[in-house]
Design a protein around this motif. Structure first.
Motif, PDB file in Angstrom:
ATOM      1  N   SER A 184     -26.309  14.510 -19.686  1.00 58.40           N
ATOM      2  CA  SER A 184     -26.933  13.217 -19.412  1.00 58.40           C
ATOM      3  C   SER A 184     -25.971  12.378 -18.590  1.00 58.40           C
ATOM      4  O   SER A 184     -24.755  12.402 -18.822  1.00 58.40           O
ATOM      5  CB  SER A 184     -27.291  12.490 -20.712  1.00 58.40           C
ATOM      6  OG  SER A 184     -26.123  12.098 -21.414  1.00 58.40           O
ATOM      7  N   THR A 186     -25.324   8.463 -17.203  1.00 60.40           N
ATOM      8  CA  THR A 186     -25.671   7.056 -17.339  1.00 60.40           C
ATOM      9  C   THR A 186     -25.213   6.299 -16.097  1.00 60.40           C
ATOM     10  O   THR A 186     -24.066   6.450 -15.667  1.00 60.40           O
ATOM     11  CB  THR A 186     -25.004   6.449 -18.583  1.00 60.40           C
ATOM     12  OG1 THR A 186     -25.375   7.223 -19.734  1.00 60.40           O
ATOM     13  CG2 THR A 186     -25.435   5.004 -18.775  1.00 60.40           C
ATOM     14  N   HIS A 188     -25.015   2.495 -13.973  1.00 60.54           N
ATOM     15  CA  HIS A 188     -25.061   1.034 -14.029  1.00 60.54           C
ATOM     16  C   HIS A 188     -25.009   0.518 -12.601  1.00 60.54           C
ATOM     17  O   HIS A 188     -24.071   0.800 -11.854  1.00 60.54           O
ATOM     18  CB  HIS A 188     -23.877   0.481 -14.823  1.00 60.54           C
ATOM     19  CG  HIS A 188     -23.833  -1.021 -14.859  1.00 60.54           C
ATOM     20  ND1 HIS A 188     -24.802  -1.779 -15.493  1.00 60.54           N
ATOM     21  CD2 HIS A 188     -22.946  -1.909 -14.307  1.00 60.54           C
ATOM     22  CE1 HIS A 188     -24.521  -3.058 -15.353  1.00 60.54           C
ATOM     23  NE2 HIS A 188     -23.408  -3.170 -14.636  1.00 60.54           N
ATOM     24  N   GLY A 197     -22.847  10.438 -22.603  1.00 62.41           N
ATOM     25  CA  GLY A 197     -22.606   9.287 -23.456  1.00 62.41           C
ATOM     26  C   GLY A 197     -21.172   8.810 -23.500  1.00 62.41           C
ATOM     27  O   GLY A 197     -20.889   7.759 -24.092  1.00 62.41           O
ATOM     28  N   SER A 301     -30.007   0.762 -13.432  1.00 66.35           N
ATOM     29  CA  SER A 301     -29.276   1.145 -14.633  1.00 66.35           C
ATOM     30  C   SER A 301     -30.199   1.957 -15.522  1.00 66.35           C
ATOM     31  O   SER A 301     -31.378   1.622 -15.691  1.00 66.35           O
ATOM     32  CB  SER A 301     -28.772  -0.095 -15.381  1.00 66.35           C
ATOM     33  OG  SER A 301     -27.855  -0.829 -14.580  1.00 66.35           O
ATOM     34  N   GLU A 303     -30.537   6.158 -17.722  1.00 69.67           N
ATOM     35  CA  GLU A 303     -29.981   7.456 -18.077  1.00 69.67           C
ATOM     36  C   GLU A 303     -30.886   8.571 -17.563  1.00 69.67           C
ATOM     37  O   GLU A 303     -32.109   8.488 -17.671  1.00 69.67           O
ATOM     38  CB  GLU A 303     -29.831   7.561 -19.598  1.00 69.67           C
ATOM     39  CG  GLU A 303     -29.111   8.812 -20.074  1.00 69.67           C
ATOM     40  CD  GLU A 303     -28.944   8.825 -21.590  1.00 69.67           C
ATOM     41  OE1 GLU A 303     -28.361   9.795 -22.106  1.00 69.67           O
ATOM     42  OE2 GLU A 303     -29.413   7.862 -22.246  1.00 69.67           O
ATOM     43  N   ARG A 305     -31.351  12.846 -17.649  1.00 67.58           N
ATOM     44  CA  ARG A 305     -30.950  14.117 -18.251  1.00 67.58           C
ATOM     45  C   ARG A 305     -31.195  15.250 -17.251  1.00 67.58           C
ATOM     46  O   ARG A 305     -32.256  15.305 -16.619  1.00 67.58           O
ATOM     47  CB  ARG A 305     -31.729  14.378 -19.540  1.00 67.58           C
ATOM     48  CG  ARG A 305     -31.174  15.538 -20.374  1.00 67.58           C
ATOM     49  CD  ARG A 305     -31.850  15.650 -21.728  1.00 67.58           C
ATOM     50  NE  ARG A 305     -33.259  15.995 -21.596  1.00 67.58           N
ATOM     51  CZ  ARG A 305     -34.257  15.212 -21.984  1.00 67.58           C
ATOM     52  NH1 ARG A 305     -34.008  14.025 -22.514  1.00 67.58           N
ATOM     53  NH2 ARG A 305     -35.513  15.605 -21.829  1.00 67.58           N
ATOM     54  N   SER A 320     -34.961   3.970 -18.508  1.00 70.51           N
ATOM     55  CA  SER A 320     -34.285   2.780 -18.005  1.00 70.51           C
ATOM     56  C   SER A 320     -34.984   1.540 -18.530  1.00 70.51           C
ATOM     57  O   SER A 320     -36.221   1.505 -18.626  1.00 70.51           O
ATOM     58  CB  SER A 320     -34.288   2.749 -16.475  1.00 70.51           C
ATOM     59  OG  SER A 320     -33.848   1.492 -15.994  1.00 70.51           O
TER      60      SER A 320
END
Length: 365
Positions: A184, A186, A188, A197, A301, A303, A305, A320
């Protein structure tokens, strides 16, 4: 140091041994990611829709630091080792002219009678200069954190598959272990900030993702591209992290950006990529386009996968807080909130032009 993995202390020693009075070695990896790679990823910049521009992104930073050192030591000229028909001479020299127009630029390979790579290898060895390449493997390789570029040798024959020994960052996709792994990412404001994570700085995240994706043979690119100087060139690239991050970033944009902004940004991405490729990083146009891109990334922003398997990266999930996806509008099951009665009037207006065209054509027939 842009993350090429070389022994830079040995490079520094070699410079002194071959006649330099001073040798400057700087760790520019964080600067590379923050000032060059990040904006290019936010832009979705892929030259000719494929190449993640790792060499093209590294050159303006090298040129910038070269000019800074020249200013620091009071030099009146700079020099580079680019050939006369390559892209990098453009990138180095236009950047230097933009940043330090008073400096003279010297390009020995445009003056010396070294017409082939084999001539260069023989010259270096005759002068006691150590070089890794040989006549048997005269590959030109440029590597940094964002990827690796390989050319020359038998790969100049477009029908020849790149030999397995040229690859540095990726395993053979046909030889990797069966199965897959999921990761995953993430983001921003359009920049990757965490892997599985775990919050990481940009350099660490890209380095780790290079190893994970490279182990599955992801990121190999073999293309014939159009160079700045007008000729076509067969280029072989590796970019495991770049390939996965561009895929994930684009998917997040599909979720977050409205249709018109998304489609317009696709056009800007092509222009931004060409600006980078053509050595115009320090141009007013790049700065202006980047301002537009930066604005589009404010809500970017969320995530993503990604499933990694032999030679393949595949999106398997996305979320999101700024998602424009409305399940009530999208569903065909219970909970559908779409007003189907609005479609009739919409289609009458949307197709009005073509209804008129159809009537005129029938009269002409």
């Amino acid at each position: 140091d842009l993350g090429e993995g070389s022994d830079l202390e040995a490079v520094q020693d070699k410079a002194i041994r071959t006649g330099a009075s001073e040798a400057h070695v700087d760790d520019l990896r964080q600067r590379f990611v923050a000032e060059f790679v990040g904006p290019a990823l936010q832009a979705g910049a892929l030259y000719e829709g494929i190449y993640p521009l790792h060499t093209a992104l590294g050159r303006p930073l090298l040129a910038q630091r070269l000019c800074e050192v020249a200013e620091e030591v009071g030099a009146d000229a700079i020099a580079h080792g680019c050939t006369a028909k390559g892209n990098d001479q453009v990138r180095f020299e236009v950047a230097a002219q933009s940043l330090s127009p008073h400096l003279k630029i010297i390009a020995p390979l445009r003056e010396w009678e070294l017409l082939t790579r084999e001539d260069e290898i023989d010259y270096a060895r005759a002068k006691g200069v150590e070089v890794e390449v040989s006549r048997a493997k005269p590959y030109s390789i440029d590597q940094n954190l964002w990827g690796c570029a390989i050319e020359c040798g038998e790969m100049e024959d477009l029908w020849v598959e790149p030999p397995e020994d040229v690859w540095r960052m990726t395993k053979d996709p046909t030889a990797v272990a069966a199965g897959h792994t999921e990761i995953s990412l993430t983001f921003h404001r359009g920049l990757p900030v965490a892997l599985d994570g775990e919050v990481l700085d940009g350099v660490t995240l890209i380095d780790r993702l290079n190893r994970v994706a490279g182990a599955y043979g992801i990121g190999r690119i073999d293309i014939v591209e159009n160079r700045v100087v007008g000729l076509k060139s067969r280029e072989v690239y590796e970019g495991p992290a770049a390939t996965v991050l561009h895929l994930a970033h684009r998917e997040l944009e599909r979720v977050v950006l409205d249709r018109e902004t998304s489609m317009y940004k696709d056009k800007i991405a092509l222009d931004f990529a060409r600006i980078i490729y053509d050595g115009l990083w320090f141009s007013p146009l790049r700065e202006s386009l980047q301002a537009f891109i930066r604005h589009t990334q404010q809500p970017m922003s969320g995530e993503i996968r990604v499933k990694l398997s032999a030679g393949l990266a595949q999106i398997t999930g996305r979320r999101s807080q700024y998602s424009l996806y409305d399940e009530g509008l999208a569903t065909y099951s219970d909970g559908d909130t779409f007003d189907r009665t609005a479609a009739d009037g919409f289609l009458k207006l949307y197709g009005l032009t073509y209804r008129t065209v159809g009537r005129v054509r029938r009269r002409e027939d």
